[in-house]
Write a protein that holds these residues in place. Structure first.
Motif, PDB file in Angstrom:
ATOM      1  N   CYS A 228       0.889  -1.293   0.057  1.00  0.00           N
ATOM      2  CA  CYS A 228      -0.134  -0.005   0.000  1.00  0.00           C
ATOM      3  C   CYS A 228       0.906   1.432   0.281  1.00  0.00           C
ATOM      4  O   CYS A 228       1.787   1.492   0.542  1.00  0.00           O
ATOM      5  CB  CYS A 228      -1.009  -0.013   1.261  1.00  0.00           C
ATOM      6  SG  CYS A 228      -1.957   1.327   1.242  1.00  0.00           S
TER       7      CYS A 228
ATOM      8  N   GLY B 194      -0.912   4.388  -0.156  1.00  0.00           N
ATOM      9  CA  GLY B 194      -1.639   5.180   0.279  1.00  0.00           C
ATOM     10  C   GLY B 194      -1.932   6.498  -0.690  1.00  0.00           C
ATOM     11  O   GLY B 194      -2.284   7.680  -0.367  1.00  0.00           O
ATOM     12  N   CYS B 195      -2.370   5.771  -2.006  1.00  0.00           N
ATOM     13  CA  CYS B 195      -2.970   6.799  -3.074  1.00  0.00           C
ATOM     14  C   CYS B 195      -4.541   6.980  -2.729  1.00  0.00           C
ATOM     15  O   CYS B 195      -4.860   7.860  -3.366  1.00  0.00           O
ATOM     16  CB  CYS B 195      -2.806   6.078  -4.291  1.00  0.00           C
ATOM     17  SG  CYS B 195      -3.804   4.609  -4.499  1.00  0.00           S
ATOM     18  N   TRP B 196      -5.054   6.083  -1.726  1.00  0.00           N
ATOM     19  CA  TRP B 196      -6.385   6.297  -1.563  1.00  0.00           C
ATOM     20  C   TRP B 196      -7.387   6.067  -2.600  1.00  0.00           C
ATOM     21  O   TRP B 196      -8.667   6.409  -2.626  1.00  0.00           O
ATOM     22  CB  TRP B 196      -6.936   7.792  -0.888  1.00  0.00           C
ATOM     23  CG  TRP B 196      -5.864   8.396   0.077  1.00  0.00           C
ATOM     24  CD1 TRP B 196      -5.372   9.593   0.026  1.00  0.00           C
ATOM     25  CD2 TRP B 196      -4.947   7.638   1.041  1.00  0.00           C
ATOM     26  NE1 TRP B 196      -4.495   9.647   1.142  1.00  0.00           N
ATOM     27  CE2 TRP B 196      -4.212   8.526   1.817  1.00  0.00           C
ATOM     28  CE3 TRP B 196      -5.397   6.342   1.418  1.00  0.00           C
ATOM     29  CZ2 TRP B 196      -3.487   8.362   2.721  1.00  0.00           C
ATOM     30  CZ3 TRP B 196      -4.523   5.929   2.852  1.00  0.00           C
ATOM     31  CH2 TRP B 196      -3.547   7.064   3.410  1.00  0.00           C
TER      32      TRP B 196
ATOM     33  N   ARG C 224      -8.463   5.754   5.921  1.00  0.00           N
ATOM     34  CA  ARG C 224      -6.978   5.885   5.810  1.00  0.00           C
ATOM     35  C   ARG C 224      -6.191   6.074   7.075  1.00  0.00           C
ATOM     36  O   ARG C 224      -6.956   6.859   8.088  1.00  0.00           O
ATOM     37  CB  ARG C 224      -6.918   7.318   4.928  1.00  0.00           C
ATOM     38  CG  ARG C 224      -7.710   7.004   3.688  1.00  0.00           C
ATOM     39  CD  ARG C 224      -7.665   8.322   2.793  1.00  0.00           C
ATOM     40  NE  ARG C 224      -7.785   9.685   3.249  1.00  0.00           N
ATOM     41  CZ  ARG C 224      -7.941  10.895   2.656  1.00  0.00           C
ATOM     42  NH1 ARG C 224      -7.478  10.742   1.378  1.00  0.00           N
ATOM     43  NH2 ARG C 224      -8.108  11.896   3.158  1.00  0.00           N
ATOM     44  N   ARG C 225      -5.010   5.669   7.064  1.00  0.00           N
ATOM     45  CA  ARG C 225      -4.221   5.964   8.091  1.00  0.00           C
ATOM     46  C   ARG C 225      -3.136   7.017   7.624  1.00  0.00           C
ATOM     47  O   ARG C 225      -2.205   6.428   7.245  1.00  0.00           O
ATOM     48  CB  ARG C 225      -3.369   4.741   8.740  1.00  0.00           C
ATOM     49  CG  ARG C 225      -4.415   3.747   9.416  1.00  0.00           C
ATOM     50  CD  ARG C 225      -4.102   2.729  10.385  1.00  0.00           C
ATOM     51  NE  ARG C 225      -3.874   3.832  11.481  1.00  0.00           N
ATOM     52  CZ  ARG C 225      -3.703   3.271  12.792  1.00  0.00           C
ATOM     53  NH1 ARG C 225      -3.932   2.023  12.847  1.00  0.00           N
ATOM     54  NH2 ARG C 225      -3.402   3.877  13.800  1.00  0.00           N
ATOM     55  N   THR C 226      -3.520   8.323   7.788  1.00  0.00           N
ATOM     56  CA  THR C 226      -2.807   9.203   7.096  1.00  0.00           C
ATOM     57  C   THR C 226      -1.333   9.214   7.655  1.00  0.00           C
ATOM     58  O   THR C 226      -0.356   9.507   6.926  1.00  0.00           O
ATOM     59  CB  THR C 226      -3.412  10.659   7.486  1.00  0.00           C
ATOM     60  OG1 THR C 226      -3.726  10.931   8.357  1.00  0.00           O
ATOM     61  CG2 THR C 226      -4.739  10.554   6.316  1.00  0.00           C
ATOM     62  N   GLU C 227      -1.207   9.033   8.909  1.00  0.00           N
ATOM     63  CA  GLU C 227      -0.043   9.168   9.713  1.00  0.00           C
ATOM     64  C   GLU C 227       1.178   8.181   9.031  1.00  0.00           C
ATOM     65  O   GLU C 227       2.268   8.170   9.015  1.00  0.00           O
ATOM     66  CB  GLU C 227       0.081   9.221  11.237  1.00  0.00           C
ATOM     67  CG  GLU C 227      -0.493   7.386  11.598  1.00  0.00           C
ATOM     68  CD  GLU C 227      -1.853   7.514  11.805  1.00  0.00           C
ATOM     69  OE1 GLU C 227      -2.285   6.378  11.799  1.00  0.00           O
ATOM     70  OE2 GLU C 227      -2.769   8.400  11.437  1.00  0.00           O
TER      71      GLU C 227
ATOM     72  N   ARG D 179       0.311   6.719   5.757  1.00  0.00           N
ATOM     73  CA  ARG D 179      -0.114   6.446   4.551  1.00  0.00           C
ATOM     74  C   ARG D 179      -0.562   4.928   4.158  1.00  0.00           C
ATOM     75  O   ARG D 179      -0.028   4.477   3.125  1.00  0.00           O
ATOM     76  CB  ARG D 179       0.814   7.149   3.303  1.00  0.00           C
ATOM     77  CG  ARG D 179       1.122   8.642   3.482  1.00  0.00           C
ATOM     78  CD  ARG D 179       1.922   9.300   2.355  1.00  0.00           C
ATOM     79  NE  ARG D 179       1.430   8.963   1.051  1.00  0.00           N
ATOM     80  CZ  ARG D 179       0.364   9.512   0.594  1.00  0.00           C
ATOM     81  NH1 ARG D 179      -0.123  10.327   1.173  1.00  0.00           N
ATOM     82  NH2 ARG D 179      -0.028   9.283  -0.505  1.00  0.00           N
ATOM     83  N   MET D 180      -1.520   4.704   4.659  1.00  0.00           N
ATOM     84  CA  MET D 180      -2.005   3.499   4.427  1.00  0.00           C
ATOM     85  C   MET D 180      -3.581   3.235   4.467  1.00  0.00           C
ATOM     86  O   MET D 180      -4.201   3.756   5.364  1.00  0.00           O
ATOM     87  CB  MET D 180      -1.607   2.487   5.485  1.00  0.00           C
ATOM     88  CG  MET D 180      -1.800   1.043   5.133  1.00  0.00           C
ATOM     89  SD  MET D 180      -0.519  -0.112   6.036  1.00  0.00           S
ATOM     90  CE  MET D 180       0.763   0.684   5.890  1.00  0.00           C
TER      91      MET D 180
END
Length: 174
Positions: free
Chosen positions: A97, A99-101, A114-117, A119-120
Motif C-alpha cells: 500500500c 496510500g494513494c487512497w 485511511r491511516r494518514t500518519e 499513508r495506508m
C-alpha cells in the motif's frame, strides 16, 4: 462434491440500537495491545473499520461487504488489495500500500479508511485471526450475524414462522 459456503457478516437493521459496541470492539481488535485501556493511549490511535451511521431514522452498521467484483481491488494499482479466491474476503497486503487512497475513493459503501500518519488504507478483514469477528461478538442485540447465507436465511425463516404463528394464535384467541 459441494463447495464450502463462506461466512459473511449480515446486518439486522431492526435490531441495531446504535450503541457502537461494534465500533469499539473493532478498533480494539485492530490495536497493537488488543486491550481497551491500553488502546486508548496508543500512537497511532487504533481505527475502527466499521461505522454505525444514522439514516432515515435508523441506525445502520456500515461494514465492508467484500464485494464479488470488488471495485477497491480493481482500482488498486500496487496489488495492496487482493481478494481471496476461496473465501471472497478482500485482504490488504500492507507492504504494497502506497496510500494513494484510490480504494477509499471508489468504495461504494465508504468503508475503506485511511491511516494518514503512515499513508495506508485500512479496511475490514473480518478479523481473520478469530473464529468470530470482534464486531459480531460485541453486538449486544444480535444486529450483526456471522453466518453462511444459508444459515442466515434459515434463521430468518424460523423467526418469521414463529412471529406468524404467534400473531395467528393472538388473533384466534381474541
Amino acid at each position: 462434491m459441494a463447495m464450502k459456503e463462506n461466512k459473511e457478516i449480515f446486518v439486522r437493521l431492526e435490531r441495531c440500537m446504535g450503541c457502537r459496541s461494534c465500533e469499539m470492539a473493532c478498533a480494539v481488535e485492530h490495536s497493537r495491545s488488543k486491550s481497551l485501556y491500553a488502546a486508548a493511549s496508543e500512537k497511532p490511535v487504533p481505527v475502527r473499520l466499521l461505522f454505525v451511521e444514522r439514516a432515515e431514522g435508523r441506525n445502520v452498521p456500515m461494514i465492508c461487504r467484500h464485494c464479488e467484483d470488488a471495485p477497491c481491488v480493481a482500482v488498486c494499482r500496487t496489488g495492496a488489495l487482493v481478494q481471496d479466491p476461496l473465501t471472497g474476503v478482500v485482504e490488504r497486503i500492507e507492504e504494497n500500500c502506497i496510500g494513494c487512497w484510490m480504494c477509499a475513493m471508489i468504495c461504494p459503501y465508504g468503508v475503506v479508511g485511511r491511516r494518514t500518519e503512515v499513508r495506508m488504507a485500512v479496511k475490514c478483514d473480518r478479523c481473520k485471526d478469530r473464529d468470530l469477528p470482534a464486531c459480531v461478538q460485541a453486538c449486544p442485540t444480535g444486529a450483526l450475524v456471522y453466518a453462511t447465507q444459508r444459515e442466515f436465511m434459515e434463521m430468518m425463516r424460523k423467526e418469521a414462522a414463529s412471529r406468524i404463528a404467534r400473531e395467528a394464535r393472538a388473533v384466534a384467541g381474541a
